[in-house]
Design an enzyme around this catalytic site. Sequence first.
Site, mmCIF file in Angstrom:
data_model
loop_
_atom_site.group_PDB
_atom_site.id
_atom_site.type_symbol
_atom_site.label_atom_id
_atom_site.label_comp_id
_atom_site.label_asym_id
_atom_site.label_seq_id
_atom_site.Cartn_x
_atom_site.Cartn_y
_atom_site.Cartn_z
ATOM 1 N N VAL A 99 -5.817 0.997 6.197
ATOM 2 C CA VAL A 99 -4.413 1.183 6.517
ATOM 3 C C VAL A 99 -3.895 2.353 5.684
ATOM 4 O O VAL A 99 -4.404 2.611 4.592
ATOM 5 C CB VAL A 99 -3.581 -0.087 6.227
ATOM 6 C CG1 VAL A 99 -4.052 -1.230 7.093
ATOM 7 C CG2 VAL A 99 -3.584 -0.472 4.760
ATOM 8 N N LYS A 155 -10.372 -8.425 6.129
ATOM 9 C CA LYS A 155 -9.798 -7.600 7.184
ATOM 10 C C LYS A 155 -10.081 -8.192 8.569
ATOM 11 O O LYS A 155 -11.188 -8.654 8.842
ATOM 12 C CB LYS A 155 -10.357 -6.185 7.100
ATOM 13 C CG LYS A 155 -9.979 -5.463 5.806
ATOM 14 C CD LYS A 155 -10.588 -4.085 5.736
ATOM 15 C CE LYS A 155 -10.218 -3.398 4.422
ATOM 16 N NZ LYS A 155 -10.820 -2.051 4.318
ATOM 17 N N GLU A 183 -5.376 7.876 8.013
ATOM 18 C CA GLU A 183 -5.082 8.750 6.872
ATOM 19 C C GLU A 183 -3.585 9.093 6.905
ATOM 20 O O GLU A 183 -3.089 9.694 7.856
ATOM 21 C CB GLU A 183 -5.913 10.031 6.860
ATOM 22 C CG GLU A 183 -7.399 9.819 6.760
ATOM 23 C CD GLU A 183 -7.847 9.265 5.413
ATOM 24 O OE1 GLU A 183 -7.012 9.216 4.481
ATOM 25 O OE2 GLU A 183 -9.012 8.861 5.303
ATOM 26 N N SER A 184 -2.882 8.693 5.862
ATOM 27 C CA SER A 184 -1.421 8.781 5.870
ATOM 28 C C SER A 184 -0.895 10.195 6.080
ATOM 29 O O SER A 184 0.058 10.399 6.846
ATOM 30 C CB SER A 184 -0.849 8.189 4.583
ATOM 31 O OG SER A 184 -1.325 8.870 3.440
ATOM 32 N N CYS A 204 0.852 -1.193 0.000
ATOM 33 C CA CYS A 204 0.000 0.000 0.000
ATOM 34 C C CYS A 204 0.885 1.240 0.000
ATOM 35 O O CYS A 204 1.669 1.452 0.929
ATOM 36 C CB CYS A 204 -0.894 -0.006 1.236
ATOM 37 S SG CYS A 204 -1.804 1.547 1.477
#
Length: 262
Positions: free
Chosen positions: A75, A62, A87-88, A35
Amino acid sequence: MAAELDTMALYGYETLSGSPPATKKPIRLFSMEYCPFAERTRMALVKTGVEHDIVNVHLKNKPLFLHEHTPNGQVPTLLHEGHSIYESEVIVEYLENRFRDTASLYPADPAQRALARLLITQHGTKVLPAYYKVFTPWRSDDQAGIDAGLQVWYSAVETWVEQKLGDGPFFGGEKENIVDILVWPWVYKPDILTRHAIINYLPKERFPKTLRYIQAMREVAYVKVNIASDENFIRFCRGVKEGKPCFNIGSKHPFYEGPEAQ
């Protein structure tokens, strides 16, 4: 002790696989190796130097425990001091605000910080969606869609990567910063697909600065310990194309301690 890269867990916890062991590290990250959003978070964690461990999850089946920490079971999700953060970009901002005294991710100058934030925003609205305008039709062998998508992608990379790198080699000039961390996954992975004649994302005659940037970033310590190998990334992409993404490529176990930059 951090796991070596050849034993890093790529196997994902699934719906009925139970919960991971309790962590002794201050931070836990729920991730998936391929990801790109999780990858930028893993790089930021190594850059800050904070101890952490990583739990990989299966994104089609999941695990139940993931939904206890994030409403969409997504993720990356970071656990720290009783907080669940997802949220990255939000996670990276959190790491910057929480650990900036250890290793700041942003430029020190306020104007440069603002410019970095602007470039990150433009990447998110221009480059990132252009990548998927190519990758999505590739999954269904839609050559017309690929060709149309590539024109959008070439324009976005020319404007928001090639022209913004300047004398580089990094977006931050001689030293990488937050922009490099957040942009990187959508630059080097197209290069892998190009070099292996799968999708012609980055023809070398058209994007010399971008390719120089990729070479420079591959030598950065926190990039090296997180980068996907060509072989494994291609295998994963082909699985996605076939509708059977494999989250277990190169895997031995679903749990490992976060890698450390050497």
